[in-house]
Design a protein around this motif. Structure first.
Motif, short mmCIF file in Angstrom:
data_model
loop_
_atom_site.label_atom_id
_atom_site.label_comp_id
_atom_site.label_asym_id
_atom_site.label_seq_id
_atom_site.Cartn_x
_atom_site.Cartn_y
_atom_site.Cartn_z
N ARG A 57 0.93 -1.24 0.01
CA ARG A 57 -0.01 -0.03 -0.04
C ARG A 57 0.76 1.10 -0.14
O ARG A 57 1.79 1.16 0.74
N GLY A 109 -2.85 4.90 -0.36
CA GLY A 109 -4.30 4.44 -0.23
C GLY A 109 -5.28 5.52 -0.79
O GLY A 109 -6.31 5.68 -0.69
N THR A 110 -4.69 6.13 -1.90
CA THR A 110 -5.72 6.97 -2.63
C THR A 110 -6.08 6.39 -3.90
O THR A 110 -7.22 6.91 -4.74
N GLY A 111 -6.02 5.29 -4.18
CA GLY A 111 -6.61 4.49 -5.32
C GLY A 111 -7.85 4.22 -5.54
O GLY A 111 -8.44 4.29 -4.35
N PRO A 133 9.68 4.44 -2.89
CA PRO A 133 8.37 4.16 -3.51
C PRO A 133 7.38 4.96 -2.65
O PRO A 133 6.07 5.40 -3.18
N PRO A 189 -1.23 13.13 -11.68
CA PRO A 189 -2.66 12.72 -11.26
C PRO A 189 -3.37 13.85 -10.11
O PRO A 189 -2.47 14.53 -9.58
N SER A 190 -4.41 13.85 -10.39
CA SER A 190 -4.95 14.94 -9.30
C SER A 190 -4.85 14.84 -7.95
O SER A 190 -5.17 15.79 -7.04
N TYR A 239 -0.84 15.47 -4.50
CA TYR A 239 -0.25 16.13 -3.29
C TYR A 239 -0.29 15.05 -2.10
O TYR A 239 -0.08 15.30 -1.15
N GLY A 251 5.31 5.05 -5.82
CA GLY A 251 4.87 3.41 -5.83
C GLY A 251 3.69 3.11 -6.13
O GLY A 251 3.48 2.20 -6.99
N GLY A 284 0.23 -3.96 -7.60
CA GLY A 284 0.66 -4.73 -6.69
C GLY A 284 0.30 -6.19 -6.51
O GLY A 284 0.36 -6.84 -5.50
N GLY A 344 4.89 -8.16 -7.20
CA GLY A 344 5.91 -7.80 -6.24
C GLY A 344 6.03 -6.48 -5.75
O GLY A 344 5.00 -5.79 -6.38
N VAL A 397 7.56 -2.87 -5.08
CA VAL A 397 8.61 -1.95 -5.49
C VAL A 397 9.23 -1.25 -4.30
O VAL A 397 8.46 -0.59 -3.58
N HIS A 416 -10.31 13.91 -18.24
CA HIS A 416 -9.41 14.09 -19.46
C HIS A 416 -9.98 13.78 -20.79
O HIS A 416 -9.55 12.85 -21.42
N ASN A 452 -1.72 -9.99 -2.85
CA ASN A 452 -2.90 -9.27 -3.56
C ASN A 452 -3.68 -9.80 -4.45
O ASN A 452 -4.23 -9.50 -5.42
C1 LIG Z 1 -9.11 12.95 -5.35
C2 LIG Z 1 -8.35 11.86 -6.46
C3 LIG Z 1 -8.09 12.20 -7.47
C4 LIG Z 1 -7.27 11.25 -8.42
N1 LIG Z 1 -6.85 11.34 -9.68
C5 LIG Z 1 -6.38 10.82 -10.35
C6 LIG Z 1 -5.72 11.07 -11.75
O1 LIG Z 1 -5.91 12.24 -12.09
N2 LIG Z 1 -5.14 10.07 -12.41
C7 LIG Z 1 -4.71 8.77 -11.98
O2 LIG Z 1 -4.25 8.12 -12.51
N3 LIG Z 1 -5.33 8.67 -10.67
C8 LIG Z 1 -5.79 9.42 -9.79
N4 LIG Z 1 -6.28 9.01 -8.63
C9 LIG Z 1 -6.05 7.62 -8.18
C10 LIG Z 1 -4.78 7.56 -7.45
O3 LIG Z 1 -4.47 8.58 -6.90
C11 LIG Z 1 -3.69 6.80 -8.24
O4 LIG Z 1 -4.00 5.61 -8.74
C12 LIG Z 1 -2.36 6.69 -7.44
O5 LIG Z 1 -1.53 6.15 -8.46
C13 LIG Z 1 -2.47 5.67 -6.17
O6 LIG Z 1 -1.30 6.10 -5.54
P1 LIG Z 1 -1.22 5.57 -3.83
O7 LIG Z 1 0.13 5.87 -3.55
O8 LIG Z 1 -2.31 6.26 -3.13
O9 LIG Z 1 -1.50 3.89 -4.34
P2 LIG Z 1 -2.60 2.79 -3.27
O10 LIG Z 1 -3.90 3.46 -3.51
O11 LIG Z 1 -1.81 2.84 -1.81
O12 LIG Z 1 -2.20 1.74 -4.10
C14 LIG Z 1 -2.64 1.56 -5.42
C15 LIG Z 1 -2.20 0.13 -5.99
O13 LIG Z 1 -0.77 0.21 -6.12
C16 LIG Z 1 -0.45 -0.81 -5.45
N5 LIG Z 1 0.95 -0.33 -4.82
C17 LIG Z 1 1.04 0.66 -3.97
N6 LIG Z 1 2.58 0.88 -3.69
C18 LIG Z 1 3.08 -0.08 -4.40
C19 LIG Z 1 4.51 -0.64 -4.18
N7 LIG Z 1 5.36 0.10 -3.65
N8 LIG Z 1 4.70 -1.86 -5.08
C20 LIG Z 1 4.16 -2.43 -5.57
N9 LIG Z 1 2.37 -1.98 -5.85
C21 LIG Z 1 2.24 -0.88 -5.03
C22 LIG Z 1 -1.21 -1.27 -4.33
O14 LIG Z 1 -1.23 -2.72 -4.01
C23 LIG Z 1 -2.57 -0.82 -5.24
O15 LIG Z 1 -2.99 -2.21 -5.94
C24 LIG Z 1 -7.08 9.83 -7.84
C25 LIG Z 1 -7.46 9.73 -6.51
C26 LIG Z 1 -8.21 10.56 -5.92
C27 LIG Z 1 -8.51 10.18 -4.23
#
Ligand SMILES: Cc1cc2nc3c(=O)[nH]c(=O)nc-3n(C[C@H](O)[C@H](O)[C@H](O)COP(=O)(O)OP(=O)(O)OC[C@H]3O[C@@H](n4cnc5c(N)ncnc54)[C@H](O)[C@@H]3O)c2cc1C
Length: 468
Positions: free
Chosen positions: A65, A68-70, A106, A128-129, A132, A137, A194, A197, A199, A366, A447
């Motif tokens: 994780r 956690g914005t996914g 990451p 991505p939006s 911040y 990762g 995820g 493996g 990252v 987009h 996962n």
């Molecule tokens: C308000 C808002 C706006 C958004 N806008 C966009 C946008 O414009 N474009 C866009 O693409 N997305 C957007 N997103 C979605 C999200 O922010 C992206 O998908 C972002 O890349 C997730 O990053 P995270 O660190 O929160 O990952 P997480 O949500 O923690 O994880 C996402 C996935 O990646 C895996 N993962 C996380 N870290 C690792 C690692 N180190 N190694 C392997 N796997 C890993 C997790 O298991 C999970 O499957 C938005 C989300 C929100 C809440």
């Protein structure tokens, strides 16, 4: 097991009390949430590998994780997995301005990376939006995009090499300098959510900051006119840095949210259009864009007169998802891709889906790369509304596939769209994906509940989607 993990990461970085676990039960999608069995916060590749080896030997399921914005449930521990949070691994290890790359951990927050290298005149292009908050990762996990990915490409175009901990705890390096021979394993990893493996280190490309920018805001009386404008701009051979669209429901939301921009209350759609690059020529390019807007009957179009004005428009756009909270208790974000030529038709069909299910749908997306984000507004307290929102979302994805598009542009499949994979892939194709996953994770511990539907489910899923 708990004692062994504590001895690796330290007492404070192993969580198992219910209150702490609750914080890891959801990601950015909140329909399906489950608390993990435990949370581990390692600080180094070695700690990740040691913890993974213990879990692997004991046959305990786990998942990585980031922030956690996914938005598709990728980091949700659906089966009570142990969560490995990479949040402590947030160091920028090395910046190489000459070769325009950075080596980072990451857990580095996307925007922080761009801020950290700005003094070198560089930035990390995927925006991505959520930049911040989200981590690089997580960007690799989801192959994240963003408003400016129309011109510069998504995450996979900006990752050169990865250090990963395989599901059995082995540490391997993938990729290398541009032109590295052999199969593109970095490409395979990017967007694998995820499941292959973890990252633990990334080498990413950095781009030079553009010399100049021009940003325009155009208001339209019909969604069709705005959609035609998008198609005409792209057909004219112009490649804007960003070409974003919002419809009337989305505009209502952002104007009642935290970053209102003073949009007129009665427009049906707006376009936020940006061009960037070498100063000379930017004005001429923007004039061509304005001319296309006028040809399509734009109500008004304005080019930003200051950086403050541009910032206001972008803040308004980038906080659009959050702003939906001002007009609806809950919302479900969908993420589909369509060929640009079908945009007016698809938006009409999405409006009809909203009417069919009795739910309001805001569109903020987009537009330039045909990456739609219908936000389906619902009230989770009303029995049946969440289910109707899910059904409406699935139907919107079906429309995207029918016109030759995809069920996801950037948010990934996760749990949320796992069954919708059947819309795009036949059972043998899904079997091939399972075989790739099993080559890295033969025990199916990492996962495992995500991305690929359960074998044998597709017939039922497609029948329900097309006939139901
Ligand atoms: C308000 C808002 C706006 C958004 N806008 C966009 C946008 O414009 N474009 C866009 O693409 N997305 C957007 N997103 C979605 C999200 O922010 C992206 O998908 C972002 O890349 C997730 O990053 P995270 O660190 O929160 O990952 P997480 O949500 O923690 O994880 C996402 C996935 O990646 C895996 N993962 C996380 N870290 C690792 C690692 N180190 N190694 C392997 N796997 C890993 C997790 O298991 C999970 O499957 C938005 C989300 C929100 C809440």
């Amino acid at each position: 097991m708990a004692a062994a993990i504590r001895s690796i990461v330290g007492e404070r970085f192993f969580l198992e009390d219910p209150a702490s676990l609750l914080a890891y039960a959801c990601d950015g999608q909140t329909l399906i949430c489950r608390p993990p069995r435990a949370v581990v916060l390692p600080a180094t590749t070695e700690e990740v590998a040691a913890v993974v080896r213990l879990l692997y030997d004991a046959g305990i399921p786990y998942l990585p994780r980031g922030a956690g914005t996914g938005l598709s449930g990728g980091a949700v521990p659906l089966n009570g997995e142990v969560v490995l949070s990479l949040a402590r691994m947030k160091r920028i290890l090395h910046v190489d301005p000459v070769n325009r790359l950075a080596v980072v951990q990451p857990g580095v927050v996307n925007l922080r990376l761009s801020q950290a290298v700005a003094s070198e005149g560089l930035y990390f292009a995927p925006d991505p939006s959520s930049q911040y908050a989200c981590t690089v990762g997580g960007n690799v996990g989801e192959n994240a995009g963003g408003a400016h990915c129309l011109k510069y490409g998504v995450t996979t175009n900006h990752v050169l090499a990865l250090r990963v901990v395989l599901p059995d705890g082995e540490v391997v390096d993938l990729g290398g300098p541009p032109g590295t021979p052999g199969p593109d394993l970095v490409g395979l990893w990017t967007g694998s959510e995820g499941t292959l493996g973890i990252v633990t280190e990334l080498t990413v490309r950095l781009l030079p900051l553009p010399e100049g920018r021009r940003t325009a805001l155009a208001y339209f009386d019909t969604v069709d006119a705005a959609s035609r404008t998008v198609a005409d701009i792209m057909a004219a051979g112009i490649v804007p840095a960003a070409l974003e669209m919002m419809d009337a429901v989305a505009i209502e939301g952002v104007e009642r949210g935290k970053k209102p921009a003073g949009h007129p209350p009665d427009v049906e759609a707006l376009l936020l259009i940006e061009v960037d690059g070498v100063e000379a020529g930017l004005d001429a390019e923007m004039e061509r864009i304005v001319a296309v807007c006028r040809k399509n009957g734009v109500r008004s179009v304005k080019v930003a007169e200051s950086e403050a004005e541009r910032r206001l428009w972008w803040d308004n756009r980038k906080t659009a998802f959050a702003a939906m909270g001002a007009i609806s208790p809950n919302y479900l974000v969908q993420d589909g891709v369509i060929p640009l030529s079908t945009l007016p038709d698809v938006l009409r069909r999405i409006r009809a889906i909203g009417e069919k299910y009795g739910l309001r749908i805001a569109n903020v997306f987009h537009a330039g790369d045909g990456n739609l984000h219908p936000l389906i507004l619902y009230d989770g307290r009303v029995p049946g509304e969440a289910e109707r929102a899910e059904a409406a979302g699935l139907e919107a994805l079906r429309v995207c596939v029918e016109v030759g598009g995809s069920i996801t542009g950037e948010h990934g499949v996760g749990i949320e769209k796992r069954e919708a994979m059947c819309f795009m892939f036949d059972p043998p194709e899904l079997e091939a994906m399972r075989a790739v996953r099993a080559a890295f994770d033969p025990k199916g511990l990492l996962n495992a509940a995500k991305l690929i539907p359960t074998p044998g489910r597709c017939g039922e899923v497609k029948a329900a989607a097309w006939e139901g």
